[in-house]
Design an enzyme around this catalytic site. Structure first.
Site, PDB file in Angstrom:
ATOM      1  N   ASP A  81      76.543  48.676  70.725  1.00 29.07           N
ATOM      2  CA  ASP A  81      75.342  47.996  70.583  1.00 29.07           C
ATOM      3  C   ASP A  81      74.266  49.047  70.254  1.00 29.07           C
ATOM      4  O   ASP A  81      74.212  50.162  71.055  1.00 29.07           O
ATOM      5  CB  ASP A  81      75.023  47.106  71.770  1.00 29.07           C
ATOM      6  CG  ASP A  81      76.147  46.311  72.053  1.00 29.07           C
ATOM      7  OD1 ASP A  81      77.159  45.911  71.227  1.00 29.07           O
ATOM      8  OD2 ASP A  81      76.181  45.412  73.005  1.00 29.07           O
TER       9      ASP A  81
ATOM     10  N   SER B 164      74.125  47.493  77.659  1.00 24.75           N
ATOM     11  CA  SER B 164      72.998  47.586  76.739  1.00 24.75           C
ATOM     12  C   SER B 164      71.695  46.964  77.518  1.00 24.75           C
ATOM     13  O   SER B 164      71.633  46.442  78.461  1.00 24.75           O
ATOM     14  CB  SER B 164      73.268  46.373  75.835  1.00 24.75           C
ATOM     15  OG  SER B 164      74.325  46.834  74.904  1.00 24.75           O
TER      16      SER B 164
END
Length: 493
Positions: free
Chosen positions: A44, A107
């Site tokens: 990500d 993330s």
């Protein structure tokens, strides 16, 4: 706090990168202009921000191999989103709330606060109660060296939300208040949960911003929330959404209640390899999106992450795209204008008539950009087929079925490795033209069409020399008003 331990682990990771960098960069699958890490695995995009005159990309990172593992945050900066300088890692697992072999620093996002660069991320651990995820803060004076907040975690999973399904905070500021939206799951349904703060350290729950009733899966990964025009957009990657990998919703937002009322839904990308996009605001006001160009093993079409692990790396980002609100409140996702600086050796043709079952050769090679404008009123073809990256019996087929109003990306014969056919509806009602825009790199194809609303991103692993490309008319004649194409400068190693 283990400040010294994080520094020690960052230094250890940097030594690993330095030891492997030269070998990895010789890999035949390395991209020419898509953002990659120097070595190892990335997924990500995190913490995307324009800060002190530069674009900052952070990213989920395992510097030790070409597979997912204990997550660090990699870091790079750029003046144009095209040419990149790698910086030391920003975060490494070091605390009881983020120090686990199959967890780490998950993330999150970034924002400027009091002149400092703040990161808010998900710490993942397992201290005997299963996987636990909570939201944590780190900050930096110089935008390079980060320190974790001693009061972490700052947001924990509430009752009823599984502790292993509460992650990916996205932060923004409105007036004098900071807001964060987190992905969550409750009673088997996905949620986006909204929190607010005045100082970035103390957070209170506001409301469930939006939630699934089953139509959008059981967990929303990497939610993002931002204004475009006079509307708000919530986007996320749904777990349990079957073929859907990146969804957007458009509607109105009430700051008084913290509730989002959406009336439009759509797909950011219909391909197999577009996931976890994050947005940020460019200094000129554009809303830019960057996604991870791969997929997870729980997706119905997944085979694997591709053969790049054999070269000691895996993962890259799709090209940055600008989110633009259309007149009907749907969204377009347009490659950023900075990519035009990579163009060289232009080829251009106009008013090309392709007879039924005949074909027109396009620019050869595997690293190029092509724009094509088709006159639908002057065409009688039922289908348009792009045969791309053809060599030694391999080819990737992109089909625009005008009669059935569908588009397909077929990679079953692309490379001897990949599989699957991605598809989407193709709404050309009342339109006189179909625009097709192709970005091809060493191991990827990104196809934009129908005013940048029918987009496919798929990885293919054909790196043969002398690849050919063509367009073919099926079931009638095809009138192409213009074809423009360019070679593209190499910017990555």
């Amino acid at each position: 706090m283990s400040k010294e331990l994080m520094i020690e682990r960052i230094e250890k990771a940097q030594k690993e990168i330095e030891a492997k960098r030269e070998t990895v960069q010789q890999g035949k699958f390395r991209q020419d202009y898509h953002f990659m890490a120097e070595t190892g695995w990335i997924n990500d995009p995190n913490g995307l921000i324009y800060f002190k005159g530069k674009y900052h990309f952070f990213y989920q990172y395992n510097p030790y191999s070409g597979f997912w593992d204990c997550m660090h945050w990699g870091h790079a900066v750029s003046e144009d989103m095209i040419h990149w300088e790698y910086l030391p890692l920003a975060l490494a697992p070091s605390e009881v709330y983020d120090d686990h072999l199959k967890g780490g620093c998950f993330s999150g996002s970034a924002i400027e606060h009091d002149g400092k660069l703040f990161l808010i991320y998900t710490g993942t651990c397992n201290n005997g109660n299963g996987f636990e995820q909570a939201q944590c803060i780190a900050y930096s004076e110089d935008g390079i060296h980060f320190e974790k907040y001693e009061g972490n975690p700052v947001i924990t999973a509430p009752e009823g939300v599984p502790t292993d399904l509460f992650r990916d905070p996205k932060v923004w500021k409105h007036d004098d208040t900071y807001y964060v939206v987190c992905g969550a799951s409750k009673n088997g349904f996905a949620q986006a949960r909204l929190y607010k703060s005045t100082d970035m350290f103390h957070w209170e729950f506001v409301n469930v911003l939006a939630e699934s009733r089953g139509e959008w899966g059981y967990m929303w990964e990497c939610p993002d929330f931002y204004p475009v025009g006079d509307k708000y957009v919530l986007m996320f990657s749904p777990m349990g959404g079957k073929e859907r990998t990146s969804v957007y919703l458009v509607g109105d937002f009430d700051y008084d209640t913290g509730k989002f009322f959406y009336t439009i839904s759509g797909e950011i990308d219909w391909g197999f390899d577009y996931y976890a996009p994050q947005s940020f605001l460019a200094p000129d006001g554009r809303r830019i999106l960057v996604g991870w160009a791969n997929a997870w093993d729980w997706m119905p079409f997944w085979k694997d992450w591709g053969p790049t692990y054999q070269e000691g790396w895996c993962g890259f980002f799709n090209i940055p795209r600008e989110a633009v609100l259309a007149e009907d409140n749907t969204l377009k996702f347009i490659p950023v204008k900075e990519l035009q600086d990579l163009r060289k050796n232009k080829q251009e043709e106009a008013d090309i008539l392709i007879k039924e079952d005949e074909k027109k050769e396009l620019r050869s090679g595997c690293v190029y950009e092509t724009e094509m404008r088709i006159n639908l009123k002057k065409s009688t073809a039922d289908k348009i087929r792009l045969n791309l990256r053809m060599s030694q019996g391999k080819k990737t087929e992109i089909l625009f079925d005008l009669k059935r109003a569908e588009a397909y990306f077929d990679r079953n014969n692309s490379d001897g490795w990949s599989k699957g056919v991605a598809r989407c509806p193709l709404n050309l009602m009342g339109k006189e033209h179909l625009d097709i825009h192709i970005y091809s790199d060493k191991i990827s194809l990104e196809i934009f069409s129908n005013d940048y609303q029918n987009n496919f991103s798929c990885n293919i692993y054909n790196v043969d020399d002398d690849q050919k490309n063509e367009v073919k008319a099926i079931g009638g004649d095809l009138m192409i008003e213009s074809i423009r194409s360019w070679e593209l400068e190499k910017t990555m190693k």
